[in-house]
Design a protein around this motif. Structure first.
Motif, short mmCIF file in Angstrom:
data_model
loop_
_atom_site.label_atom_id
_atom_site.label_comp_id
_atom_site.label_asym_id
_atom_site.label_seq_id
_atom_site.Cartn_x
_atom_site.Cartn_y
_atom_site.Cartn_z
N ASN A 256 -111.48 35.61 -5.65
CA ASN A 256 -111.52 35.98 -7.07
C ASN A 256 -111.75 34.66 -7.82
OD1 ASN A 256 -111.24 37.06 -9.60
ND2 ASN A 256 -109.06 37.54 -9.41
N ALA A 257 -112.90 34.04 -7.53
CA ALA A 257 -113.10 32.64 -7.90
C ALA A 257 -113.18 32.41 -9.41
CB ALA A 257 -114.38 32.12 -7.24
N PRO A 258 -112.41 31.43 -9.90
CA PRO A 258 -112.61 30.97 -11.28
C PRO A 258 -113.77 29.98 -11.33
CG PRO A 258 -110.78 29.77 -10.27
CD PRO A 258 -111.28 30.75 -9.23
N PHE A 259 -114.50 29.98 -12.42
CA PHE A 259 -115.60 29.03 -12.63
C PHE A 259 -115.38 28.47 -14.04
CE2 PHE A 259 -119.77 27.33 -13.15
CZ PHE A 259 -120.41 27.31 -11.92
N ILE A 260 -114.95 27.21 -14.10
CA ILE A 260 -114.51 26.63 -15.39
C ILE A 260 -115.55 25.61 -15.87
CG2 ILE A 260 -112.65 25.37 -16.54
CD1 ILE A 260 -110.86 26.18 -14.08
N ILE A 261 -115.95 25.75 -17.12
CA ILE A 261 -116.92 24.81 -17.67
C ILE A 261 -116.27 24.08 -18.85
CG2 ILE A 261 -119.24 24.58 -18.66
CD1 ILE A 261 -119.70 27.39 -17.18
N ASP A 263 -115.95 20.96 -21.85
CA ASP A 263 -116.86 20.74 -22.99
C ASP A 263 -117.68 19.45 -22.89
OD1 ASP A 263 -114.76 19.05 -23.28
OD2 ASP A 263 -114.30 19.57 -25.36
N ASP A 264 -117.56 18.71 -21.75
CA ASP A 264 -118.28 17.44 -21.65
C ASP A 264 -119.46 17.52 -20.69
OD1 ASP A 264 -116.83 17.81 -19.36
OD2 ASP A 264 -116.11 15.75 -19.22
N VAL A 265 -119.97 18.73 -20.45
CA VAL A 265 -120.96 18.90 -19.38
C VAL A 265 -122.40 18.92 -19.91
CG1 VAL A 265 -119.35 20.23 -17.99
CG2 VAL A 265 -120.94 21.43 -19.50
N ASP A 266 -123.33 18.77 -18.97
CA ASP A 266 -124.72 19.05 -19.24
C ASP A 266 -124.87 20.57 -19.09
OD1 ASP A 266 -127.39 19.74 -18.77
OD2 ASP A 266 -127.86 17.81 -17.85
N ILE A 267 -125.09 21.26 -20.19
CA ILE A 267 -125.06 22.73 -20.18
C ILE A 267 -126.10 23.31 -19.22
CG2 ILE A 267 -125.57 24.78 -21.61
CD1 ILE A 267 -123.96 23.50 -23.84
N GLN A 268 -127.29 22.72 -19.17
CA GLN A 268 -128.33 23.27 -18.28
C GLN A 268 -127.92 23.18 -16.82
OE1 GLN A 268 -130.61 25.08 -19.36
NE2 GLN A 268 -130.32 24.52 -21.51
N TYR A 416 -116.89 22.38 -13.90
CA TYR A 416 -117.88 21.38 -14.32
C TYR A 416 -117.23 20.47 -15.35
CZ TYR A 416 -122.06 23.12 -11.99
OH TYR A 416 -123.00 23.45 -11.04
N THR A 417 -117.30 19.17 -15.11
CA THR A 417 -116.84 18.17 -16.07
C THR A 417 -117.42 16.83 -15.65
OG1 THR A 417 -114.94 17.11 -17.11
CG2 THR A 417 -114.71 17.65 -14.79
N ARG A 418 -117.50 15.87 -16.60
CA ARG A 418 -117.96 14.53 -16.21
C ARG A 418 -116.80 13.55 -16.14
NH1 ARG A 418 -123.06 14.22 -20.27
NH2 ARG A 418 -124.61 15.17 -18.92
N ASP A 419 -115.61 14.01 -16.51
CA ASP A 419 -114.45 13.13 -16.61
C ASP A 419 -113.81 12.94 -15.22
OD1 ASP A 419 -111.84 12.24 -16.86
OD2 ASP A 419 -111.55 13.20 -18.82
N MET A 420 -113.88 11.71 -14.70
CA MET A 420 -113.42 11.44 -13.34
C MET A 420 -111.92 11.74 -13.16
SD MET A 420 -114.42 10.72 -10.44
CE MET A 420 -116.00 9.92 -10.33
N VAL A 435 -113.09 23.90 -3.30
CA VAL A 435 -113.35 23.62 -4.72
C VAL A 435 -114.75 23.01 -4.86
CG1 VAL A 435 -112.62 22.29 -6.74
CG2 VAL A 435 -110.89 23.19 -5.18
N GLY A 436 -115.54 23.57 -5.74
CA GLY A 436 -116.85 23.01 -6.07
C GLY A 436 -116.75 22.26 -7.38
N VAL A 437 -117.06 20.97 -7.39
CA VAL A 437 -117.02 20.18 -8.62
C VAL A 437 -118.47 19.87 -9.01
CG1 VAL A 437 -116.18 18.07 -9.71
CG2 VAL A 437 -114.87 19.10 -7.84
N ASN A 438 -118.86 20.35 -10.16
CA ASN A 438 -120.24 20.16 -10.66
C ASN A 438 -121.28 20.73 -9.70
OD1 ASN A 438 -119.28 18.92 -12.97
ND2 ASN A 438 -119.25 16.90 -12.00
N THR A 439 -120.93 21.79 -9.02
CA THR A 439 -121.87 22.52 -8.17
C THR A 439 -121.37 23.95 -8.00
OG1 THR A 439 -122.93 22.65 -6.01
CG2 THR A 439 -120.73 21.70 -6.05
N GLY A 440 -122.34 24.85 -7.84
CA GLY A 440 -121.96 26.25 -7.61
C GLY A 440 -122.22 26.67 -6.17
N ALA A 441 -122.71 25.71 -5.35
CA ALA A 441 -123.06 26.04 -3.96
C ALA A 441 -122.26 25.13 -3.04
CB ALA A 441 -124.55 25.83 -3.74
#
Ligand code: NAP
Length: 482
Positions: A256-261, A263-268, A416-420, A435-441
């Motif tokens: 039941n995977a969460p996918f969190i975006i 506010d500091d991301v590249d939207i595309q 997705y975030t750019r904050d280390m 856990v996928g960080v900045n990737t959906g695959a």
């Protein structure tokens, strides 16, 4: 050695068995046509398969690891040689686009290649002496006969993951593929035979009586391990049944995977990641993004970028060029997706695109985006298993982590975030096996795939996945005169 599709579709009975010629049909979900008939095995056939796997275990476990490795490698080569034919069978019985079938089979084959190599590295240990007159060893030995029960959403991938690791470890297997998609497992078995997998080492049992056959597999004293991929409900039942003979259980269950975006991301970039996670296999994957949390500061911009990309997806028969979305597996799956959408709308969500059964009819459902989905909607609490992206907004990191973890499942999670600093904080806080960080695959044959909480027990893939099919034996050699 290249075979024709017709040679890979095994309808005939190798052994007659207790089912006495009874068969069940396999349908193409794209058009409802019958593709083939396969043997409808009885519990007594499962008993017979277990006996032959037990007998074969006596010789297979004595093969040198290098000899097992050669056989598995030959199987890998045959799969790659017949990739197009196997992919056609997979698409016809399961519905997913042809290219996705190819990717599934290629990844499964890579797992087989990995297992073939790793077979040579399954090693024991010699412990530091703790007595002058003795030396202690630890042997790593194969478990024995494995019952493998697999689902329809990855008819080749799930079969290969289990069988390759079990065979590499020296185990033998009785595999029960899903009723909707037995042809891929049978086709792989045809190639295994040609690769030199000895009789009895790999047995495929096709049946329309999963509960009765499953009960034999999960309770038989000669079966030493049950490897299952499927729903949490059936996993729970198998675990209960396996407890009667204290078998090892390896469970890959629902997510039941969460996918969190944030506010500091590249939207595309986040849109691309979400598309690949959400719409692969028409949303029928255990690691699909099920609950999508978008930070309120970028929510509207994200929706504006995401929706046109979803509208580019093309529904149709998976064998047609350009199709990205196949049909759902059956009417039950379609009804569930419909019910989740209706429930969400009733509770306040808004449909931005899609939202209904496609004009193509059958089990085709339109790729769908829902916004402002409330947390009490079924879409947010159960696996939807369909092409529906359910978006909701959040403001605070701690709140969204709590919401992400507010489930009994814990298979995969994405953010997705750019904050280390946040990458570490959130990765460690999410209650999930992957856990996928900045990737959906996130999948590959080389990683330990599996879940926590009620998403499963144990891991598949990587050396961890092979060790699951072994057990340790401690040997103390006394009377050592040093
Ligand atoms: P399912 O209903 O649990 O079926 C999975 C397998 O179990 C099929 O072969 C099925 O046979 C068999 N089965 C059904 N009832 C049984 C019983 N009483 N005893 C023994 N075996 C039984 O799941 P599904 O609907 O096929 O697959 C979807 C589920 O799998 C989802 O929850 C998904 O998340 C999960 N999944 C998990 C992973 C993972 O790695 N964690 C990967 C893929 C899928 P029949 O086909 O004959 O019913």
């Amino acid at each position: 050695m290249k075979l024709a599709v017709a040679d890979l579709i095994r309808e005939r009975f190798l052994t007659e068995g207790a089912c006495a010629g009874r068969t069940f049909p396999v349908l193409n979900p794209a058009d409802g046509q019958i593709l083939a008939h396969v043997p409808d095995r009885e519990p007594a056939d499962a008993e017979q398969a277990i006996q032959s796997a037990h007998q074969a275990f006596g010789t297979w476990k004595k093969y040198l690891a290098s000899e097992r490795s050669v056989v598995l490698r030959r199987w890998y080569d045959l799969i790659i040689e017949n990739l197009d034919e196997l992919s056609e069978i997979l698409t016809r019985e399961q519905g997913k686009p042809f290219d996705e079938s190819k990717t599934e089979i290629r990844n499964g084959a890579l797992g087989l290649e990995f297992a073939a190599e790793e077979a040579k590295r399954i090693a024991g240990e010699i412990l530091t002496p703790f007595r002058d007159d003795a030396r202690a060893l630890v042997l790593r030995q194969p478990l024995g006969v494995i019952a493998a029960i697999t689902p329809w959403n990855f008819p080749s991938g799930m079969v290969l993951r289990k069988i390759s690791a079990a065979l590499a470890a020296g185990c033998t297997v009785v595999c029960k593929p899903a009723e909707e998609t037995p042809l891929s497992a049978l086709a792989l078995a045809v190639l295994a035979e040609r690769a030199g997998v000895p009789p009895g080492v790999l047995n495929i049992i096709t049946t329309s009586q999963p509960a009765a056959v499953g009960a034999v597999l999960a309770t038989h004293p000669l079966v030493r391990g049950v490897a299952f991929t499927g729903s949490t409900e059936v996993g729970r039942l198998l675990m209960k049944q396996a407890s009667s003979t204290i078998k090892k259980v390896l469970l890959e269950l629902g997510g039941n995977a969460p996918f969190i975006i944030f506010d500091d991301v590249d939207i595309q970039e986040a849109v691309r990641g979400l598309i690949s996670s959400k719409f692969r296999n028409s949303g029928q994957t255990c690691i699909t993004a099920n609950r999508i949390f978008v930070h309120e500061a970028i929510y509207n911009d994200f929706v504006a970028s995401f929706v046109p990309e979803v509208q580019k997806l093309r529904l149709g028969n998976g064998l047609e060029p350009g199709v990205t979305q196949g049909p759902l597996i059956n009417q039950t799956a379609l009804r569930k997706v419909e019910e989740h959408v209706v429930d969400a709308v009733r509770k306040g969500a808004k449909i931005v695109t899609g939202g209904k059964v496609s004009a193509l009819g059958g089990t085709y459902f339109e790729p769908t985006v829902l916004v402002d989905v409330p947390l009490n909607a079924l879409l947010m609490s159960e696996e939807t298993f369909g092409p529906v992206a359910a978006l909701t907004r959040f403001r605070d990191e701690q709140d969204v982590i709590a919401q992400a973890n507010d489930t009994h499942q814990g298979l995969s999670a994405y953010f997705y975030t750019r904050d280390m600093k946040r990458i570490w904080r959130v990765s460690e806080a999410l209650e999930s096996g992957m856990v996928g960080v900045n990737t959906g695959a996130i999948t590959s044959a080389y990683i330990p795939f599996g879940g926590v909480k009620q998403s499963g027990l144990g891991r598949e893939g990587s050396h961890h996945g092979i060790e699951e099919y072994t057990e340790l034996k401690y040997v103390l050699m006394g009377s050592i005169d040093t």
